[in-house]
Design an enzyme around this catalytic site. Sequence first.
Site, PDB file in Angstrom:
ATOM      1  N   ASP A  19       0.835  -1.219   0.000  1.00 31.93           N
ATOM      2  CA  ASP A  19       0.000   0.000   0.000  1.00 31.93           C
ATOM      3  C   ASP A  19       0.865   1.263   0.000  1.00 31.93           C
ATOM      4  OD1 ASP A  19      -2.213  -1.540   2.441  1.00 31.93           O
ATOM      5  OD2 ASP A  19      -2.206  -1.649   0.239  1.00 31.93           O
ATOM      6  N   LYS A 217      19.742   7.748   6.330  1.00 35.58           N
ATOM      7  CA  LYS A 217      19.666   6.284   6.224  1.00 35.58           C
ATOM      8  C   LYS A 217      21.071   5.717   6.335  1.00 35.58           C
ATOM      9  CE  LYS A 217      18.091   7.459   2.302  1.00 35.58           C
ATOM     10  NZ  LYS A 217      17.724   7.470   0.883  1.00 35.58           N
ATOM     11  N   ASP A 242      18.783   2.749  -4.182  1.00 40.06           N
ATOM     12  CA  ASP A 242      19.874   2.330  -5.077  1.00 40.06           C
ATOM     13  C   ASP A 242      21.155   2.007  -4.328  1.00 40.06           C
ATOM     14  OD1 ASP A 242      22.000   4.949  -5.734  1.00 40.06           O
ATOM     15  OD2 ASP A 242      20.157   5.261  -4.596  1.00 40.06           O
TER      16      ASP A 242
HETATM   17  O1  LIG Z   1      25.124  13.100   0.359  1.00 41.74           O
HETATM   18  C1  LIG Z   1      25.174  12.413  -0.691  1.00 41.74           C
HETATM   19  O2  LIG Z   1      26.144  11.722  -0.997  1.00 41.74           O
HETATM   20  C2  LIG Z   1      23.981  12.436  -1.616  1.00 41.74           C
HETATM   21  O3  LIG Z   1      23.073  13.366  -1.147  1.00 41.74           O
HETATM   22  C3  LIG Z   1      23.403  11.056  -1.702  1.00 41.74           C
HETATM   23  O4  LIG Z   1      23.136  10.790  -3.030  1.00 41.74           O
HETATM   24  C4  LIG Z   1      22.160  10.847  -0.916  1.00 41.74           C
HETATM   25  O5  LIG Z   1      20.989  11.025  -1.689  1.00 41.74           O
HETATM   26  P1  LIG Z   1      19.828   9.858  -1.775  1.00 41.74           P
HETATM   27  O6  LIG Z   1      20.410   8.777  -2.684  1.00 41.74           O
HETATM   28  O7  LIG Z   1      19.580   9.358  -0.360  1.00 41.74           O
HETATM   29  O8  LIG Z   1      18.644  10.567  -2.383  1.00 41.74           O
HETATM   30 MG   LIG Z   2      20.256   7.104  -3.703  1.00 39.44          MG
END
Ligand SMILES: O=C(O)[C@H](O)[C@H](O)COP(=O)(O)O
Ligand SMILES: [Mg+2]
Length: 292
Positions: A19, A217, A242
């Site tokens: 969802d 994250k 990714d």
């Molecule tokens: O800080 C970084 O290296 C970039 O902002 C990185 O790409 C994180 O972006 P996300 O893939 O979490 O959108």
């Molecule tokens: Mg990313």
Amino acid sequence: MLQYLSTKEDREAFIDKYDNFLFDCDGVLWEGTNTFDGVAESMTLLREKGKRVFFVTNNSTKSRSSFLKKFEGFGIKAELEEVFSSAFATAAYLKHVLQFPEDKKVYIIGMDGIKDELAAEGIRSCGGEEDAGLTDNDSVPDDKEVGAVVIGLDTKVNYKKYSKAFAYLTRNPGCYFIVTNEDTTFPQHGSFYPGAGAIAAPIIAALGRHPDAVLGKPAQNMLEAIYAESHIDPKKTCMIGDRLDTDIEFGMNGGIDTLCVLTGITTKEQLLSPDNRIRSTYYMDSFGDFSK
Ligand SMILES: O=C(O)[C@H](O)[C@H](O)COP(=O)(O)O
Ligand SMILES: [Mg+2]
């Protein structure tokens, strides 16, 4: 068991299973200023099916409202309440967890996204893009008002910024050392470039200690914020990312299923390697393939 979403039937069954979908941005929805084929159409498909969508990015360079303009530019529908960024999480952490004192301010190595999200929480800051053009090597005066140093992705970083951050962290008792996220690289211009983790590394080396907090994250701060505001069912929720050591680990830590796409940092070889300990639930070439 890691499942490859290779057929239209696989992809339809995947969408019907959940969802709620949490989307990483860099490397999933776009790469720098370019989106991937089919991304906007795939997002529209999810909306038409009544799915809830959240955006969970470690990218601290923009404020949530600035991200809305980027989404709009790519034809991706998004509401402010659906956007969670590491800069937003960092500002919330300083305000609500650290109860950051009003008579203190933050020194920033990073872009306006951090400054803007701190300001939205009523937290004063200095440095950031204001210090972008500094080339001198003059001594750094004391500034006892600095109660925290926040470091994020900074494409205008310089030695003076590092000197200021190091000075405040070593001279000001109790000065917090916070990093928005530790992504070592990020995808743009068809290649990979140093990420926030690489920007913070020189200060970690100079201090000989790690940050007091990292909010992006795989830390759970943004997932906890989503749960607090939306009461979504983790069993009906999937994280699409990714990067294994941020997005997929974030989902695993949060007890939700994960889909790894191969349009950003992670290659098929890395994902399938026997040495890889971070196994997503699913994988596919591109999120845009849902529109096929
Ligand atoms: O800080 C970084 O290296 C970039 O902002 C990185 O790409 C994180 O972006 P996300 O893939 O979490 O959108
Ligand atoms: Mg990313």
